[in-house]
Motif scaffolding. Structure first.
Motif, mmCIF file in Angstrom:
data_model
loop_
_atom_site.group_PDB
_atom_site.id
_atom_site.type_symbol
_atom_site.label_atom_id
_atom_site.label_comp_id
_atom_site.label_asym_id
_atom_site.label_seq_id
_atom_site.Cartn_x
_atom_site.Cartn_y
_atom_site.Cartn_z
ATOM 1 N N LYS A 172 0.848 -1.191 0.000
ATOM 2 C CA LYS A 172 0.000 0.000 0.000
ATOM 3 C C LYS A 172 0.890 1.249 0.000
ATOM 4 C CE LYS A 172 -3.410 1.887 3.105
ATOM 5 N NZ LYS A 172 -3.869 1.647 4.489
ATOM 6 N N GLU A 173 1.874 1.237 0.894
ATOM 7 C CA GLU A 173 2.766 2.396 0.988
ATOM 8 C C GLU A 173 3.509 2.613 -0.329
ATOM 9 O OE1 GLU A 173 5.134 1.433 4.392
ATOM 10 O OE2 GLU A 173 3.286 1.296 5.603
ATOM 11 N N ASN A 219 -7.713 9.519 0.170
ATOM 12 C CA ASN A 219 -7.904 10.031 1.513
ATOM 13 C C ASN A 219 -7.606 11.526 1.560
ATOM 14 O OD1 ASN A 219 -7.461 10.868 4.154
ATOM 15 N ND2 ASN A 219 -6.997 8.771 4.820
ATOM 16 N N ARG A 236 -2.146 17.014 4.110
ATOM 17 C CA ARG A 236 -0.838 17.050 4.772
ATOM 18 C C ARG A 236 0.222 17.728 3.912
ATOM 19 N NH1 ARG A 236 -2.560 12.534 7.673
ATOM 20 N NH2 ARG A 236 -1.857 10.857 6.301
ATOM 21 N N SER A 266 -14.493 12.558 3.921
ATOM 22 C CA SER A 266 -14.145 11.838 5.150
ATOM 23 C C SER A 266 -15.292 10.958 5.621
ATOM 24 C CB SER A 266 -13.765 12.826 6.249
ATOM 25 O OG SER A 266 -12.700 13.631 5.812
ATOM 26 N N ASP A 275 -15.133 7.795 3.660
ATOM 27 C CA ASP A 275 -14.069 6.935 4.187
ATOM 28 C C ASP A 275 -14.550 6.182 5.426
ATOM 29 O OD1 ASP A 275 -12.415 7.837 2.184
ATOM 30 O OD2 ASP A 275 -11.508 9.416 3.425
ATOM 31 N N VAL A 276 -15.213 6.889 6.333
ATOM 32 C CA VAL A 276 -15.674 6.250 7.570
ATOM 33 C C VAL A 276 -16.672 5.138 7.262
ATOM 34 C CG1 VAL A 276 -16.969 6.595 9.714
ATOM 35 C CG2 VAL A 276 -15.319 8.310 8.971
ATOM 36 N N GLN A 310 -15.098 2.176 5.623
ATOM 37 C CA GLN A 310 -14.246 1.448 6.557
ATOM 38 C C GLN A 310 -15.099 0.518 7.419
ATOM 39 O OE1 GLN A 310 -13.424 3.142 10.122
ATOM 40 N NE2 GLN A 310 -11.239 2.649 10.251
#
Lengths: 488, 488
Positions: free
Chosen positions: B78-79, B115, B121, B224, B227-228, B231
Motif C-alpha cells: 500500500k505504501e 484520503n 498534509r 471523510s 471513508d468512515v 471502513q
C-alpha cells in the motif's frame, strides 16, 4: 435520560403540526409488540438467563418488521433491565438477580450492563469506585498558569487544527522523554497523540479486531478495555494474572492455539489487582510475542505512580522485534481535564493506526497538546508527582488500617490507585454494593473486570479519589455493612 | 514516515543486545516473499486494476503464514502504491495511472489512497484544498482572553474529567441556542458533545453500520464521511445532489429497495457543491424518512456561514417523527483548535451513541467545552460571524473573477467555503493536480468526493483559507497551467 417515553419529545415539538399520531399508533405500537413478545418468552423461560437472543436482523426477517423497530424494542428492553448487550451484534437475557437490583428504585442504577461508565455516573459521598486522583491533589493553580502562557507562545493556537498524528513539538518532547526515562529508541514519527488511553485502546481495537478474532486479555482486566474488545466482536482468551505475575506456559499455549490478534496487558501496577510484572517475565513475554508473531498491547497508565521503587522498564524497551505497541496515558496524574495519551508503535503498525485516528476525530485538539507540552516539560511536574506519591501512599495506609479488622485477603500494591480485596464466600458482592450505594458508598465489583466469574468475590477499592477523612469513614461504614450482612 | 525500512528502528534499539537477526532473516524475509508474490501477479496482469485481492485471512491459510506477516506485506504494498485499501477487510489493485502520479518523487503524495487527510498534509503556498477558515479570520485574541477567564470561573477545571456525554452547562446552553435559532425542541439530555463533527460521524457509523449494510449518501459527498462508512463495510447507495437539490423519487426508491441504515446528508451549503436544499424538500425528506423508517443523519457544519439570507431550518426542526439525528459542528468557524461539535438525537437513538462515545474516548476534554461555552455565549461571537461572512464573500468574488476567463461551469454558492467547478472533458484532473502541486497550488479533485466517477471532471476550490492576494495569484496560475495543458 433514556427513561423518558418515546413520544414525549415529539409532543413538545408539536409547533410543527404534522400528524404524529401515525407514529404513536403505528411505529410505537409495532415496537411494543416486539417488546412484549420478547419479554413474555423470557418470563416463560423459553430463553434462560444469559441466553443469546435473536439478532435484530433475524427478528426483522421473522416478523417482517423493519430493523429499526426491532432495534428500538431491544433498546427499551435493555433500559428496563430485561436484556443486556454484550457486543454490538448481540442481546442476552438479563438474569433475575440483577433485575432485582436494577428494579430497586433507590438504586436507579443499570449495574447489570457491566459498564464501568454507568457505575461512575452515580454520585457517592464515599467515592471508592473511580480510579481517579482527586482534583485536590492536582496542581490546578499551575495548570491555569500554563494555559495562560500558551497563548503568549502560540497566539493563533485556537485558530489552528492539529494534525491527525499530533503536534510535532509535543511528539519530539515525548521522544526525548521516553528515551531518557524508559530507554525507548523511537522516532517522533512513531508516536501518535490520542485523547486519553481510552481512545488509544479503541483505535487499536478498530484496526486489529474483526468479529470472531481471538484476543488475549488478563483476567481480571481493565473493564473499559473488555467492553471495547467485546464490542468489536473479539473472542476473549483469559490469561491469569496474580501476585506471581503471569503463567507464561498458559500464554505460550494460548498464542499457539488461537493465533490471537494481540495480547492486551497492563503489566505495571495492573488495574485492578495492582500487580507489577517482573523484568524477567517482561523479557520472556517479548520473546514469546516474536516467536508467535503476536502483538503485545502494553497499557502503561501508572508507570510514575510507584510508592517505593521504580517499576521495571516497559515491555516496549525490551522488545527488539517490534511486536509491542505501547500506550502511555498522562491524563490521570497530570491533567484529567486535558485527556492526554499517546501510542508508540513501529512503522508497519503505525500506518493503520494513524488512518484510524484521522477517521475517528481528525486529531486531538491542539490547545490541549500545547498546554500539556508546557506543563510536562516544567520542573513542577516532577515536584507534583513526588508529592502525589506520598499523598497516595498515606491514603492507601489509612484504607488498609480500616480493613485490618476484617481479615479480608489483599496484597498491598506497590503503586497505582487501587486495592483489590477478596471477600469471604458467603458475602454477596452485588448485595453489598446495593447496600453501600444506598449509603452513598461506591466501589467496583470484581465481576466488572472479569467475564469468567473468577473475580466475583473481589471488589476494587480505589484510594486516590476520596479524602483521608472520607476513606476512614467510608471504609468503616462499608465494613460495618458487611458485618451486618454476615450477622443476619 | 512509513517509508523507513522495517528494521531500522530495531537497529537503533540495539542497547539491548537480543539477537534481532532472526527477525531480519525470518519475519522480514517472509513478508517480503508475500510482497513479491502479490506484486508479481499484479504485474503479470493476473489481478487487474481495482480487482479485489485475496483477504489477509485467505492468504494466511493458503500460504500457511501468520496473518500479521500477510498484513505487513499488504501495508508495504500500500505504501509503495501497488494496492489500496477500500474498507477494512479489503485490498485492491492500484490502477497504473495513479501509480505514475505517486511515483513522481516531486509529488511524494499518496493521492491514490483517496484520503483527503493525506492531501491536506501537503504544504502549499496557494492552499485551495483545505475547507478551513484561515486563522487570520478567527478571533484569536479573544480566544486567549476566554481561556484565561475560564480558570477564574473553574479553578479545578484541568483536574476534572468531563462526563462521556459532555458538560451539562454547555449542553443546556446549546439547548437554548437550538431552540432560539433553529426551533428545535430538545432536552439537554438529547445532546452529546463530540470532538468535532468527524467524531460524530464516526460514532454514528460505529453504532449503525454492520458490514454489508446499505447507506444512502449524496454523490458527491463529504470525503471523510465516505471513508468512515466504507471502513465500516457499508454499501454506499448514491443519491444525486445538484443545483435543484435531491431527486426525491430516487430517494424514495432507494429507501424502499435497500432498507438503508440511514441517509447521511449535508443539506445546508453542501460540501463540496455548495447546494442548499429548499424548505419544501426538507419537509418531504422527513416524511419519507418516517414512512420508510430510515434515519436521516443531518450534518450541519456551515449553517451560520451564509452570504445573503439565512438558510431554511435544519431537517431536525421539521421532523416530528424523531428519525433525524443532527450533527452540528462549531469547529470550523468558531474554534478549530477546540474541536467542538455535538449530536442531537431522540432518546431511543441516544443511548447507543452515548455508549459508543464512552468507549471511543470517555468524553471530550472539559477545558475545551468550558472555553467554548464562554466564547459562544459572548456577544463577540455574533460580531465575529458577521465579519466572517463579509470576508468570505469577498474571497469568493475574487476567485470567481479570476475564473471568469475560463468559461468553466460552476454555480455561485450562497454559503460555505467552496466553489465546485467543472473542467472541460479534455482536461485531465489528476494531471492538473500533479502540475499544480508542483507549483505549490493545492485543490481537491472531484473523485475524492465520489465513488461513482461522476465527479471526475470536477474540482473543489476552497476560498476560506487562502488570503485575497493568494486567491488572485493562485487561481491565475492554476488557470494558466490549465490553458498550457489545453494548448499542448
Amino acid at each position: 435520560m433514556t427513561n423518558k417515553p418515546l413520544i414525549e419529545p415529539q409532543k413538545k415539538q408539536s409547533h410543527l403540526t404534522v400528524d404524529s399520531s401515525s407514529y404513536k399508533s403505528q411505529s410505537k405500537h409495532s415496537f411494543q409488540t416486539v417488546y412484549t413478545y420478547i419479554q413474555t418468552r423470557i418470563q416463560r423461560g423459553d430463553w434462560q438467563a444469559h441466553a443469546k437472543l435473536p439478532s435484530v436482523r433475524q427478528l426483522a426477517e421473522d416478523t417482517g418488521m423493519h430493523r429499526l423497530t426491532i432495534f428500538k424494542a431491544y433498546q427499551h428492553l435493555k433500559e428496563d433491565g430485561h436484556v443486556y448487550a454484550r457486543d454490538k451484534s448481540g442481546y442476552y437475557v438479563q438474569p433475575p438477580a440483577l433485575q432485582v437490583l436494577t428494579n430497586e428504585a433507590e438504586l436507579g442504577l443499570p449495574l447489570f450492563q457491566g459498564n464501568l461508565g454507568e457505575l461512575h455516573r452515580i454520585e457517592a459521598t464515599y467515592q471508592f469506585s473511580k480510579a481517579l486522583i482527586t482534583p485536590n491533589l492536582l496542581p490546578n493553580h499551575y495548570f491555569a498558569e500554563y494555559v495562560k502562557q500558551v497563548f503568549d507562545l502560540y497566539p493563533k493556537l485556537l485558530g489552528t487544527y492539529a494534525t491527525a498524528q499530533g503536534d510535532l513539538e509535543l511528539r519530539e518532547m515525548l521522544q526525548r522523554y521516553f528515551t531518557d526515562t524508559a530507554q525507548f529508541h523511537v522516532h517522533a514519527d512513531e508516536i501518535l497523540i490520542t485523547t486519553g488511553a481510552q481512545q488509544a485502546i479503541s483505535l487499536i481495537a478498530e484496526v486489529w479486531i474483526r468479529p470472531g478474532d481471538h484476543v488475549l486479555i488478563e483476567t481480571p482486566a481493565y473493564a473499559s478495555a473488555l467492553d471495547v474488545f467485546e464490542q468489536k466482536g473479539a473472542k476473549l482468551v483469559p490469561i491469569t494474572i496474580d501476585a506471581n505475575g503471569y503463567d507464561l506456559v498458559q500464554i505460550k499455549e494460548a498464542m499457539k492455539k488461537y493465533k490471537p490478534r494481540f495480547f492486551y496487558l497492563n503489566p505495571t501496577f495492573h488495574n485492578p489487582t495492582g500487580v507489577c510484572i517482573s523484568a524477567e517475565q517482561r523479557k520472556q513475554l517479548v520473546d514469546l510475542a516474536a516467536q508467535y508473531e503476536c502483538l503485545l498491547i502494553e497499557d502503561d497508565t501508572c508507570h510514575d505512580i510507584y510508592f517505593d521503587q521504580k517499576p521495571p522498564l516497559p515491555l516496549f524497551a525490551y522488545d527488539t522485534e517490534g511486536y509491542t505497541i505501547y500506550i502511555r496515558s498522562f491524563s490521570k496524574y497530570v491533567s484529567p481535564g486535558l485527556r492526554m495519551a499517546c501510542i508508540v508503535a513501529r512503522p508497519e503498525w503505525f500506518t493503520p493506526l494513524l488512518a484510524a485516528k484521522s477517521l475517528a476525530d481528525g486529531g486531538t485538539p491542539l490547545l490541549n497538546q500545547k498546554v500539556f507540552l508546557l506543563y510536562f516539560t516544567s520542573s513542577r511536574l516532577q515536584q507534583h508527582i513526588e508529592k502525589l506519591r506520598i499523598a497516595l501512599r498515606i491514603r492507601l495506609e489509612i484504607m488498609e488500617e480500616e480493613l485490618s479488622s476484617t481479615g479480608w485477603y489483599y496484597e498491598t500494591p506497590q503503586g497505582g490507585f487501587n486495592l483489590w480485596v477478596r471477600l469471604p464466600d458467603h458475602l454477596s458482592v452485588p448485595e453489598l454494593l446495593a447496600r453501600c450505594l444506598k449509603q452513598s458508598i461506591s466501589f467496583v465489583p470484581g465481576s466488572l473486570f472479569d467475564r469468567n466469574d473468577t473475580s466475583q468475590q473481589y471488589i476494587r477499592l480505589c484510594f486516590s479519589f476520596a479524602s483521608e477523612h472520607e476513606i476512614r469513614q467510608g471504609i468503616q461504614q462499608l465494613v460495618s455493612i458487611a458485618k451486618e450482612m454476615e450477622s443476619t
